[in-house]
Design an enzyme around this catalytic site. Sequence first.
Site, PDB file in Angstrom:
ATOM      1  N   ASN A 170      37.697  43.888  34.216  1.00 37.24           N
ATOM      2  CA  ASN A 170      37.425  43.119  35.435  1.00 37.24           C
ATOM      3  C   ASN A 170      36.507  43.945  36.347  1.00 37.24           C
ATOM      4  OD1 ASN A 170      37.706  42.237  38.184  1.00 37.24           O
ATOM      5  ND2 ASN A 170      39.334  40.890  37.482  1.00 37.24           N
TER       6      ASN A 170
ATOM      7  N   ASP B 117      35.193  42.981  39.352  1.00 37.41           N
ATOM      8  CA  ASP B 117      35.146  42.536  40.752  1.00 37.41           C
ATOM      9  C   ASP B 117      35.028  43.697  41.740  1.00 37.41           C
ATOM     10  OD1 ASP B 117      35.561  40.019  39.740  1.00 37.41           O
ATOM     11  OD2 ASP B 117      37.652  39.877  40.376  1.00 37.41           O
ATOM     12  N   HIS B 118      35.730  44.799  41.431  1.00 31.71           N
ATOM     13  CA  HIS B 118      35.762  45.898  42.404  1.00 31.71           C
ATOM     14  C   HIS B 118      34.402  46.554  42.597  1.00 31.71           C
ATOM     15  CE1 HIS B 118      39.966  45.594  43.145  1.00 31.71           C
ATOM     16  NE2 HIS B 118      40.218  45.599  41.854  1.00 31.71           N
TER      17      HIS B 118
ATOM     18  N   ARG C  39      28.731  47.021  52.123  1.00 31.13           N
ATOM     19  CA  ARG C  39      27.488  47.265  52.866  1.00 31.13           C
ATOM     20  C   ARG C  39      26.517  46.092  52.776  1.00 31.13           C
ATOM     21  NH1 ARG C  39      26.491  52.683  54.343  1.00 31.13           N
ATOM     22  NH2 ARG C  39      28.500  53.433  55.043  1.00 31.13           N
TER      23      ARG C  39
ATOM     24  N   HIS D 250      35.942  37.204  38.957  1.00 31.31           N
ATOM     25  CA  HIS D 250      36.610  36.149  39.728  1.00 31.31           C
ATOM     26  C   HIS D 250      35.630  35.664  40.779  1.00 31.31           C
ATOM     27  CE1 HIS D 250      40.501  35.010  42.198  1.00 31.31           C
ATOM     28  NE2 HIS D 250      39.626  34.011  42.112  1.00 31.31           N
TER      29      HIS D 250
ATOM     30  N   ARG E 260      35.487  33.896  43.762  1.00 28.56           N
ATOM     31  CA  ARG E 260      36.427  33.375  44.766  1.00 28.56           C
ATOM     32  C   ARG E 260      35.734  32.371  45.669  1.00 28.56           C
ATOM     33  NH1 ARG E 260      41.166  37.036  45.242  1.00 28.56           N
ATOM     34  NH2 ARG E 260      41.749  35.672  46.957  1.00 28.56           N
TER      35      ARG E 260
ATOM     36  N   ARG F  71      34.028  36.819  48.308  1.00 33.27           N
ATOM     37  CA  ARG F  71      34.186  38.125  48.957  1.00 33.27           C
ATOM     38  C   ARG F  71      33.637  39.275  48.104  1.00 33.27           C
ATOM     39  NH1 ARG F  71      40.651  39.219  48.667  1.00 33.27           N
ATOM     40  NH2 ARG F  71      40.710  37.336  49.919  1.00 33.27           N
ATOM     41  N   HIS F  72      33.547  39.065  46.797  1.00 30.82           N
ATOM     42  CA  HIS F  72      32.936  40.131  45.967  1.00 30.82           C
ATOM     43  C   HIS F  72      31.881  39.544  45.033  1.00 30.82           C
ATOM     44  CE1 HIS F  72      36.301  38.811  43.547  1.00 30.82           C
ATOM     45  NE2 HIS F  72      37.192  39.564  44.167  1.00 30.82           N
TER      46      HIS F  72
ATOM     47  N   GLU G 200      37.735  34.091  36.176  1.00 34.31           N
ATOM     48  CA  GLU G 200      38.955  33.737  36.900  1.00 34.31           C
ATOM     49  C   GLU G 200      38.566  32.800  38.020  1.00 34.31           C
ATOM     50  OE1 GLU G 200      40.642  37.315  38.389  1.00 34.31           O
ATOM     51  OE2 GLU G 200      41.010  38.141  36.422  1.00 34.31           O
TER      52      GLU G 200
ATOM     53  N   THR H 241      44.403  40.880  46.644  1.00 34.52           N
ATOM     54  CA  THR H 241      44.002  40.537  45.282  1.00 34.52           C
ATOM     55  C   THR H 241      44.916  39.395  44.857  1.00 34.52           C
ATOM     56  OG1 THR H 241      43.746  41.351  43.025  1.00 34.52           O
ATOM     57  CG2 THR H 241      45.558  42.284  44.279  1.00 34.52           C
ATOM     58  N   THR H 242      44.719  38.854  43.647  1.00 33.82           N
ATOM     59  CA  THR H 242      45.569  37.749  43.219  1.00 33.82           C
ATOM     60  C   THR H 242      47.022  38.230  43.170  1.00 33.82           C
ATOM     61  OG1 THR H 242      43.715  37.083  41.861  1.00 33.82           O
ATOM     62  CG2 THR H 242      45.787  35.953  41.473  1.00 33.82           C
TER      63      THR H 242
ATOM     64  N   GLU I 244      47.903  33.958  30.751  1.00 30.73           N
ATOM     65  CA  GLU I 244      47.853  35.384  31.069  1.00 30.73           C
ATOM     66  C   GLU I 244      49.086  35.683  31.897  1.00 30.73           C
ATOM     67  OE1 GLU I 244      44.159  37.123  32.501  1.00 30.73           O
ATOM     68  OE2 GLU I 244      45.285  38.603  33.656  1.00 30.73           O
TER      69      GLU I 244
ATOM     70  N   HIS J  91      47.208  42.535  35.510  1.00 30.75           N
ATOM     71  CA  HIS J  91      47.512  42.883  36.906  1.00 30.75           C
ATOM     72  C   HIS J  91      48.345  44.166  36.991  1.00 30.75           C
ATOM     73  CE1 HIS J  91      47.481  42.192  41.202  1.00 30.75           C
ATOM     74  NE2 HIS J  91      48.607  42.872  41.180  1.00 30.75           N
ATOM     75  N   GLY J  92      47.781  45.140  37.674  1.00 30.52           N
ATOM     76  CA  GLY J  92      48.495  46.386  37.940  1.00 30.52           C
ATOM     77  C   GLY J  92      48.615  47.309  36.749  1.00 30.52           C
TER      78      GLY J  92
ATOM     79  N   GLY K  87      41.328  45.786  35.829  1.00 32.41           N
ATOM     80  CA  GLY K  87      40.236  46.054  36.754  1.00 32.41           C
ATOM     81  C   GLY K  87      40.388  47.339  37.528  1.00 32.41           C
TER      82      GLY K  87
HETATM   83  N1  PXP Z   1      44.087  39.325  35.695  1.00 30.82           N
HETATM   84  C1  PXP Z   1      43.987  38.492  36.759  1.00 30.82           C
HETATM   85  C2  PXP Z   1      44.199  37.032  36.533  1.00 30.82           C
HETATM   86  C3  PXP Z   1      43.671  38.984  38.034  1.00 30.82           C
HETATM   87  O1  PXP Z   1      43.569  38.132  39.065  1.00 30.82           O
HETATM   88  C4  PXP Z   1      43.439  40.361  38.201  1.00 30.82           C
HETATM   89  C5  PXP Z   1      43.085  40.905  39.537  1.00 30.82           C
HETATM   90  O2  PXP Z   1      41.823  40.474  39.909  1.00 30.82           O
HETATM   91  C6  PXP Z   1      43.512  41.180  37.065  1.00 30.82           C
HETATM   92  C7  PXP Z   1      43.867  40.644  35.833  1.00 30.82           C
HETATM   93  C8  PXP Z   1      43.234  42.641  37.134  1.00 30.82           C
HETATM   94  O3  PXP Z   1      44.195  43.289  37.920  1.00 30.82           O
HETATM   95  P1  PXP Z   1      44.022  44.813  38.239  1.00 30.82           P
HETATM   96  O4  PXP Z   1      42.791  44.949  39.092  1.00 30.82           O
HETATM   97  O5  PXP Z   1      45.278  45.146  38.976  1.00 30.82           O
HETATM   98  O6  PXP Z   1      43.869  45.541  36.939  1.00 30.82           O
END
Ligand code: PXP
Length: 237
Positions: A7, A9-10, A18, A43, A45, A49-50, A70, A100-101, A151, A191-192, A212
């Site tokens: 992922n 997004d970050h 910036r 994602h 959104r 935002r990103h 996403e 985040t989600t 997921e 996630h996480g 991510g």
């Molecule tokens: N899967 C989904 C559906 C998510 O929304 C996210 C967070 O954007 C992730 C995976 C990745 O999560 P993490 O950034 O905590 O690895």
Amino acid sequence: MAQLGVNIDHVATVRQARRTFEPDPIWAAVEAQLGGADGVTFHLREDRRHINDRDAALLKETVHVKLNMEMAIDRRIVAIAGNLCPDQCTLVPERREELTTEGGLDVVRLRRRIAPVVENLRRRGIEISAFIEPIPDQVQAAADVGCHAVELWTGGYAHAKGEKAVCRALRQLSEALETGGRNGLLVHGGHGLTYDNIAPVAAMPFVEFNIGHSIISRAIFVGLRDAVRQMKALLLT
Ligand code: PXP
């Protein structure tokens, strides 16, 4: 061995801090692919935002592994997804105030709104996944509305404190995996997940992980290509 979706997004979040052109998430997608990512996840959104519309269009052109978008079930985003045609759309809940989600989509409660979205996107040849909590009723509902995959939200496991809580969270994931398999669903996780906590879930029959924050955080120090390689190696063991 589970596939790894990275992922990105970050990377776009740092750019948007910036409102400039760097770091470019498209470069991140290229580096992730060179590191062996099986997929690139983003994602789009509603508040942009990103990741923005330009990123989504360029990702579609430049990503040569699985492209996973996403998205909320919002009408405008569904229209964008239908035109873009990523390989997979993962339906997620979205709240503007969240960092985040947080947690999964309530497919049980929202099934009447979700079913036509799934049907619409499936018709375009897109694989549909729903990001849900590891609860058998949610898995069953995702199968009922026609998803190809779910997921499972792994946040409950990632945030669990103490051996008992961790075991309980792993048991929930395992039961949801079983329900998914019984209903013909592919089961992903995300996630996480981090380099430190991936091992127990990597040993379970997940088809795909979407990761991510931990990978992008490590990439600051070792580069994204190596960060992806290191996570891929942990999925192998
Ligand atoms: N899967 C989904 C559906 C998510 O929304 C996210 C967070 O954007 C992730 C995976 C990745 O999560 P993490 O950034 O905590 O690895």
